[in-house]
Design a protein around this motif. Structure first.
Motif, PDB file in Angstrom:
ATOM      1  N   ARG A  12       0.828  -1.221   0.000  1.00 56.42           N
ATOM      2  CA  ARG A  12       0.000   0.000   0.000  1.00 56.42           C
ATOM      3  C   ARG A  12       0.856   1.261   0.000  1.00 56.42           C
ATOM      4  NH1 ARG A  12      -4.779  -2.270   3.938  1.00 56.42           N
ATOM      5  NH2 ARG A  12      -6.069  -3.122   2.254  1.00 56.42           N
ATOM      6  N   GLN A  13       2.015   1.215   0.673  1.00 62.02           N
ATOM      7  CA  GLN A  13       2.899   2.390   0.659  1.00 62.02           C
ATOM      8  C   GLN A  13       3.403   2.654  -0.755  1.00 62.02           C
ATOM      9  OE1 GLN A  13       5.657   1.329   3.754  1.00 62.02           O
ATOM     10  NE2 GLN A  13       4.455   2.375   5.327  1.00 62.02           N
ATOM     11  N   THR A  14       3.736   1.574  -1.471  1.00 63.60           N
ATOM     12  CA  THR A  14       4.228   1.725  -2.849  1.00 63.60           C
ATOM     13  C   THR A  14       3.079   2.087  -3.791  1.00 63.60           C
ATOM     14  OG1 THR A  14       5.758  -0.062  -2.313  1.00 63.60           O
ATOM     15  CG2 THR A  14       5.578   0.519  -4.637  1.00 63.60           C
ATOM     16  N   ALA A  15       1.884   1.565  -3.522  1.00 63.77           N
ATOM     17  CA  ALA A  15       0.734   1.683  -4.451  1.00 63.77           C
ATOM     18  C   ALA A  15       1.205   1.421  -5.885  1.00 63.77           C
ATOM     19  CB  ALA A  15       0.062   3.042  -4.315  1.00 63.77           C
ATOM     20  N   PRO A  16       1.722   0.234  -6.137  1.00 66.08           N
ATOM     21  CA  PRO A  16       2.404  -0.010  -7.418  1.00 66.08           C
ATOM     22  C   PRO A  16       1.471   0.096  -8.626  1.00 66.08           C
ATOM     23  CG  PRO A  16       1.985  -2.078  -6.253  1.00 66.08           C
ATOM     24  CD  PRO A  16       1.635  -0.972  -5.303  1.00 66.08           C
ATOM     25  N   LEU A  17       2.036   0.611  -9.699  1.00 67.14           N
ATOM     26  CA  LEU A  17       1.350   0.560 -10.994  1.00 67.14           C
ATOM     27  C   LEU A  17       1.468  -0.876 -11.501  1.00 67.14           C
ATOM     28  CD1 LEU A  17       0.042   1.718 -13.564  1.00 67.14           C
ATOM     29  CD2 LEU A  17       2.328   2.415 -14.308  1.00 67.14           C
ATOM     30  N   VAL A  18       0.332  -1.555 -11.602  1.00 67.13           N
ATOM     31  CA  VAL A  18       0.325  -2.947 -12.068  1.00 67.13           C
ATOM     32  C   VAL A  18      -0.243  -2.971 -13.485  1.00 67.13           C
ATOM     33  CG1 VAL A  18      -0.444  -5.305 -11.610  1.00 67.13           C
ATOM     34  CG2 VAL A  18      -0.014  -3.755  -9.697  1.00 67.13           C
ATOM     35  N   HIS A  19       0.595  -3.369 -14.409  1.00 70.77           N
ATOM     36  CA  HIS A  19       0.186  -3.500 -15.816  1.00 70.77           C
ATOM     37  C   HIS A  19      -0.417  -4.885 -16.002  1.00 70.77           C
ATOM     38  CE1 HIS A  19       1.749  -3.919 -20.247  1.00 70.77           C
ATOM     39  NE2 HIS A  19       0.430  -3.849 -20.187  1.00 70.77           N
TER      40      HIS A  19
END
Ligand code: ADP
Ligand code: TZP
Ligand code: MG
Length: 262
Positions: A12-19
């Motif tokens: 959640r801290q990263t809130a990664p962009l997931v392709h």
């Protein structure tokens, strides 16, 4: 496993962009699941841009559920970039045992060295070259039947392999663990397996993969348990499941995770 909740916090801290290069059925469900979990999804599949987009993401998921040749091209190009740039990527081999076309594509994608392979028992059996035609996107085998295939596939491919079902099994070829979280309503709602693959990708961003997969599976299954406790059927389950993904915090996950070494 100690403190699976920390992997949720970090995701959640990263809130990664997931392709995600996924299927028509899953696109909306999966995007909502990723947003409710705290990640940033993008569904991008055109062969003209998939490889370039993969290079911008923190993680990639590739799902062959409604694949056709231009999509397959996009998948192979995106996986190639992810591998070259050390971006974690997860393969979801939907119905891979059903047709020769899927079996051939599945084998080519495995050669592009996914970080994780997540499928149901029939899919993991088929991808490992054992029987396992399945029933379309649904499994006809128990998770236990696919444990040997999962270990063999992990050794052959270098991936962490996650076989999901009533109790999930995860192995890197050496270590193995089971995740008992989940609810019987989950296979009654389409695209939850696909969505889980996206959540696994989100947890992989910047985290050690074996532990990240276990935490992701426990988180997803725990949300299923919470949703199942209030839902009246598959319709209300879907809504309650999104709310549960959003509501679960790190402490709740650490308290509720049922992860055992196998
Ligand atoms: N009978 C079950 N009881 C509890 N949880 C389940 C059951 N079947 C599947 N799940 C859960 O549903 C999610 C999707 O897994 P699965 O149904 O195996 O994927 P797929 O939809 O790709 O076949 C996983 O979190 C898994 O643990
Ligand atoms: C029903 C269906 N048909 C092609 S892809 C797809 C979705 C499968 O989703 P899941 O494996 O998550 O149930
Ligand atoms: Mg599936």
């Amino acid at each position: 496993m100690e403190d699976p909740g920390q992997y949720l916090t970090s995701m959640r801290q990263t809130a990664p962009l997931v392709h995600n290069i996924t299927n028509y059925v899953a696109m909306n469900v999966m995007a909502n699941v990723l947003l409710a979990s705290g990640a940033s999804p993008a569904m991008v599949h055109a062969r003209e841009e998939a490889a370039e987009f993969a290079g911008l993401a923190q993680a990639l998921s590739i799902n062959i559920g409604t694949v056709s040749p231009p999509w397959a091209e996009a998948m192979e190009a995106a996986a190639t970039v992810a591998r070259a740039k050390d971006i974690p990527w997860v393969l979801d081999p939907v119905a891979v045992g059903a047709t020769a076309y899927r079996r051939a594509l599945g084998a080519r994608l495995v050669e592009l060295r996914p970080t994780v392979i997540r499928g149901n028992a029939s899919e993991i059996l088929a991808l490992a070259g054992e029987a396992g035609a399945g029933k379309g996107a649904d499994s006809t085998e128990s998770v236990a039947t696919a444990e040997g295939a999962a270990r063999a596939l992990a050794r052959h491919s270098g991936a962490v392999v996650a076989v999901t079902g009533a109790v999930d099994f995860v192995t890197d070829g050496e270590r193995a663990a089971r995740v008992a979280n989940g609810h019987a309503m989950m296979p009654r709602v389409t695209a939850l397996g696909c969505s889980l693959t996206g959540v696994v990708a989100a947890f992989l961003a910047g985290q050690p993969r074996f532990e990240a997969v276990l935490a992701a599976l426990a988180y997803f299954g725990l949300a299923g348990e919470r949703a199942g406790a209030t839902a009246n059927g598959p319709g209300s389950f879907q809504v309650a499941f999104l709310d549960a993904l959003h509501a679960i915090d790190a402490d709740t996950l650490t308290a509720g995770a049922r992860i055992e070494t196998a």
